[in-house]
Design an enzyme around this catalytic site. Structure first.
Site, PDB file in Angstrom:
ATOM      1  N   HIS A 142     152.286   1.166  36.099  1.00 51.77           N
ATOM      2  CA  HIS A 142     151.850   1.050  34.703  1.00 51.77           C
ATOM      3  C   HIS A 142     151.346   2.349  34.097  1.00 51.77           C
ATOM      4  CE1 HIS A 142     147.896   0.918  36.684  1.00 51.77           C
ATOM      5  NE2 HIS A 142     147.421   1.352  35.538  1.00 51.77           N
TER       6      HIS A 142
HETATM    7  C1  UD1 Z   1     144.557   1.009  30.788  1.00 54.88           C
HETATM    8  C2  UD1 Z   1     143.832   2.283  31.201  1.00 54.88           C
HETATM    9  C3  UD1 Z   1     144.291   2.713  32.582  1.00 54.88           C
HETATM   10  C4  UD1 Z   1     144.155   1.582  33.592  1.00 54.88           C
HETATM   11  C5  UD1 Z   1     144.851   0.350  33.069  1.00 54.88           C
HETATM   12  C6  UD1 Z   1     144.602  -0.807  33.992  1.00 54.88           C
HETATM   13  C7  UD1 Z   1     143.248   3.842  29.388  1.00 54.88           C
HETATM   14  C8  UD1 Z   1     143.598   5.096  28.715  1.00 54.88           C
HETATM   15  N1  UD1 Z   1     144.129   3.378  30.286  1.00 54.88           N
HETATM   16  O1  UD1 Z   1     145.933   1.314  30.676  1.00 54.88           O
HETATM   17  O2  UD1 Z   1     143.506   3.796  33.026  1.00 54.88           O
HETATM   18  O3  UD1 Z   1     144.745   1.994  34.792  1.00 54.88           O
HETATM   19  O4  UD1 Z   1     144.339   0.002  31.762  1.00 54.88           O
HETATM   20  O5  UD1 Z   1     145.550  -1.816  33.848  1.00 54.88           O
HETATM   21  O6  UD1 Z   1     142.202   3.297  29.129  1.00 54.88           O
HETATM   22  N2  UD1 Z   1     148.794  -4.920  26.566  1.00 54.88           N
HETATM   23  C9  UD1 Z   1     149.055  -6.257  26.392  1.00 54.88           C
HETATM   24  N3  UD1 Z   1     148.078  -7.144  26.763  1.00 54.88           N
HETATM   25  C10 UD1 Z   1     146.883  -6.774  27.263  1.00 54.88           C
HETATM   26  C11 UD1 Z   1     146.633  -5.407  27.430  1.00 54.88           C
HETATM   27  C12 UD1 Z   1     147.587  -4.493  27.091  1.00 54.88           C
HETATM   28  O7  UD1 Z   1     150.110  -6.641  25.925  1.00 54.88           O
HETATM   29  O8  UD1 Z   1     146.050  -7.638  27.580  1.00 54.88           O
HETATM   30  C13 UD1 Z   1     149.856  -3.952  26.226  1.00 54.88           C
HETATM   31  C14 UD1 Z   1     149.753  -3.427  24.796  1.00 54.88           C
HETATM   32  O9  UD1 Z   1     151.036  -3.320  24.286  1.00 54.88           O
HETATM   33  C15 UD1 Z   1     149.155  -2.047  24.979  1.00 54.88           C
HETATM   34  C16 UD1 Z   1     149.657  -1.627  26.358  1.00 54.88           C
HETATM   35  O10 UD1 Z   1     149.742  -2.832  27.106  1.00 54.88           O
HETATM   36  O11 UD1 Z   1     149.562  -1.158  23.978  1.00 54.88           O
HETATM   37  C17 UD1 Z   1     148.740  -0.663  27.058  1.00 54.88           C
HETATM   38  O12 UD1 Z   1     147.398  -1.149  27.105  1.00 54.88           O
HETATM   39  P1  UD1 Z   1     146.167  -0.124  27.150  1.00 54.88           P
HETATM   40  O13 UD1 Z   1     144.913  -0.858  27.395  1.00 54.88           O
HETATM   41  O14 UD1 Z   1     146.212   0.782  25.968  1.00 54.88           O
HETATM   42  O15 UD1 Z   1     146.501   0.798  28.377  1.00 54.88           O
HETATM   43  P2  UD1 Z   1     146.920   0.410  29.856  1.00 54.88           P
HETATM   44  O16 UD1 Z   1     148.264   0.958  30.104  1.00 54.88           O
HETATM   45  O17 UD1 Z   1     146.683  -1.025  30.094  1.00 54.88           O
HETATM   46  N1  UDP Z   2     145.914  -6.671  39.965  1.00 58.76           N
HETATM   47  C1  UDP Z   2     145.989  -8.051  39.757  1.00 58.76           C
HETATM   48  N2  UDP Z   2     147.183  -8.573  39.350  1.00 58.76           N
HETATM   49  C2  UDP Z   2     148.298  -7.823  39.146  1.00 58.76           C
HETATM   50  C3  UDP Z   2     148.200  -6.415  39.378  1.00 58.76           C
HETATM   51  C4  UDP Z   2     146.989  -5.874  39.774  1.00 58.76           C
HETATM   52  O1  UDP Z   2     145.010  -8.773  39.933  1.00 58.76           O
HETATM   53  O2  UDP Z   2     149.338  -8.368  38.774  1.00 58.76           O
HETATM   54  C5  UDP Z   2     144.625  -6.098  40.395  1.00 58.76           C
HETATM   55  C6  UDP Z   2     144.701  -5.312  41.688  1.00 58.76           C
HETATM   56  O3  UDP Z   2     144.539  -6.174  42.792  1.00 58.76           O
HETATM   57  C7  UDP Z   2     143.554  -4.332  41.520  1.00 58.76           C
HETATM   58  C8  UDP Z   2     143.508  -4.061  40.023  1.00 58.76           C
HETATM   59  O4  UDP Z   2     144.233  -5.135  39.420  1.00 58.76           O
HETATM   60  O5  UDP Z   2     142.322  -4.943  41.893  1.00 58.76           O
HETATM   61  C9  UDP Z   2     144.164  -2.758  39.701  1.00 58.76           C
HETATM   62  O6  UDP Z   2     144.281  -2.634  38.313  1.00 58.76           O
HETATM   63  P1  UDP Z   2     145.409  -1.756  37.612  1.00 58.76           P
HETATM   64  O7  UDP Z   2     146.485  -1.463  38.569  1.00 58.76           O
HETATM   65  O8  UDP Z   2     145.746  -2.446  36.345  1.00 58.76           O
HETATM   66  O9  UDP Z   2     144.592  -0.455  37.185  1.00 58.76           O
HETATM   67  P2  UDP Z   2     144.108   0.864  37.960  1.00 58.76           P
HETATM   68  O10 UDP Z   2     143.409   0.460  39.193  1.00 58.76           O
HETATM   69  O11 UDP Z   2     145.301   1.718  38.189  1.00 58.76           O
HETATM   70  O12 UDP Z   2     143.200   1.511  36.959  1.00 58.76           O
END
Ligand code: UD1
Ligand code: UDP
Length: 356
Positions: free
Chosen positions: A204
């Site tokens: 992601h």
């Molecule tokens: C964010 C964090 C990243 C973390 C990740 C965990 C920042 C800059 N990034 O990235 O460090 O590793 O969360 O998962 O804070 N979206 C949905 N539904 C949701 C959430 C997001 O559809 O509930 C979609 C939206 O289109 C959004 C995109 O995902 O634009 C990205 O979401 P965003 O929270 O901006 O960044 P992440 O890639 O999730």
């Molecule tokens: N995770 C989850 N379901 C999923 C993918 C990840 O519960 O489908 C959990 C995973 O076990 C871990 C956390 O989400 O505890 C990691 O989050 P993510 O990969 O979104 O973000 P990051 O750790 O890279 O910031």
């Protein structure tokens, strides 16, 4: 009773706050403020339910938009909440935009800030997470580190006071969850998966999935590896797979695409996989906790100990390299507990008790 605010907003932060919430509630008025950065049921509510995390006092409903706008809107709303609640301490977690907004809002109001998972560095300033964590660390009054490497990273940046190596709170959560979960075999069976008979994939990072070539290169590797693949798809990734018209390439018999799975189901998938292919920070760590070999789809990692100990291999996103590493990956024979003993939240609470 003293008040502590935890600022959370994304999937990994719900998982990190769980043991802190259990540990703080006996002694403090602990208020959870959810920025709303993640909002789908499978990205937010499910974790509160499964992990018995108290309902947030407020959800700021900020949701998805550009980084500056998202962080700015969080800052405006958090400032209002902090002015009203007047907490004695604000706790921030990890490295997301919610972390940065929490650090800025609190420190501008001269409220002490504690950073959990402080000192992580990739030394790649193109990553939004690296920008967020550098600022968060430098604004924090207490830095809780998962290992000595992160503590040393802080010292190199001249942060010298109130650094505590406490281990990793995600191990606390994992231990709590493993005690609660049963029926790994039934879950695997429901998806027709055999023990060690598949690779678990998560991807992601913006640096990987927002670029068509890099994402296509990863997709091609999943196609070319001759193993069963289980891939719970993050919403950012799903959007981009659609946008770049890559989704049809993943509709193969050996690739199981899933919506994001719940935490308990994720642990089951991680525990029973032959290996994990990921760019997630949290998943790299959980792979290590569960002794499942990990291949990381990045050029660098913050969790360098896992690489040094042979359990994690950095591969980047080149198709050929990924396929080659996957086919030759061996499970190391030695294992060191790198991130504490699953009691990080108790250590953090003790430090906070002394600080307040
Ligand atoms: C964010 C964090 C990243 C973390 C990740 C965990 C920042 C800059 N990034 O990235 O460090 O590793 O969360 O998962 O804070 N979206 C949905 N539904 C949701 C959430 C997001 O559809 O509930 C979609 C939206 O289109 C959004 C995109 O995902 O634009 C990205 O979401 P965003 O929270 O901006 O960044 P992440 O890639 O999730
Ligand atoms: N995770 C989850 N379901 C999923 C993918 C990840 O519960 O489908 C959990 C995973 O076990 C871990 C956390 O989400 O505890 C990691 O989050 P993510 O990969 O979104 O973000 P990051 O750790 O890279 O910031």
């Amino acid at each position: 009773m003293k008040t502590i605010v935890s600022v959370i907003g994304t999937r990994p932060q719900f998982i990190k706050v769980a043991p802190i919430a259990y540990s703080l509630h006996k002694r403090y008025h602990h208020i959870l403020i959810h920025t709303g950065q993640h909002y789908d049921y499978q990205m937010s509510r499910t974790f509160f339910k499964e992990l018995d995390i108290p309902k947030p006092e407020k959800n700021l409903g900020i949701a998805s938009t550009l980084h500056g706008e998202q962080t700015g809107r969080m800052l405006i709303r958090l400032e209002q909440v902090l002015l009203k609640e007047k907490p004695n301490l604000v706790i921030i977690y990890g490295d997301t935009n919610s972390t940065l907004a929490g650090a800025l809002a609190a420190s501008k109001l001269h409220i002490p800030v504690a950073h959990i998972e402080a000192g992580m560095r990739s030394y790649n300033k193109m990553m939004p997470e690296e920008q967020n964590r550098i600022i968060a660390d430098h604004l924090s009054d207490i830095c809780f580190c998962s290992s000595s490497i992160s503590a040393n990273n802080l010292r190199k940046e001249n942060i010298k006071r109130n650094i505590y190596i406490v281990g990793d709170v995600m191990l606390d959560t994992l231990r709590y969850a493993v005690k609660k979960t049963r029926n790994d075999a039934a879950f695997l069976k429901s998806h027709k998966l055999a023990l060690r008979g598949y690779i678990l994939v998560t991807v992601h990072r913006a640096g990987n999935v927002d670029h068509k070539e890099r994402l296509a290169s990863i997709v091609n590797a999943l196609n070319q590896c001759n193993k069963k693949v289980v891939f719970p798809v993050h919403p950012r990734t799903r959007n981009n797979l659609k946008k770049f018209k890559l989704l049809p390439r993943l509709h193969k018999r050996n690739i199981l695409l899933l919506e994001p799975v719940s935490y308990m189901n994720m642990l089951k998938l991680e525990k029973s996989a032959e290996m994990i292919l990921t760019d997630s920070g949290g998943v790299q760590k959980e792979a290590y906790f569960l002794k499942t070999p990990c291949v990381t789809l990045r050029e660098e990692t913050e969790w360098v100990e896992t690489v040094k100990n042979g359990w994690n291999t950095l591969v980047g996103t080149n198709t050929k390299t990924i396929v080659k590493i996957i086919s030759g990956l061996k499970k190391p024979s030695h294992y060191l507990p790198l991130y504490g003993n699953g009691k990080a939240s108790a250590k953090i609470t003790n430090v906070i008790n002394r600080f307040l």
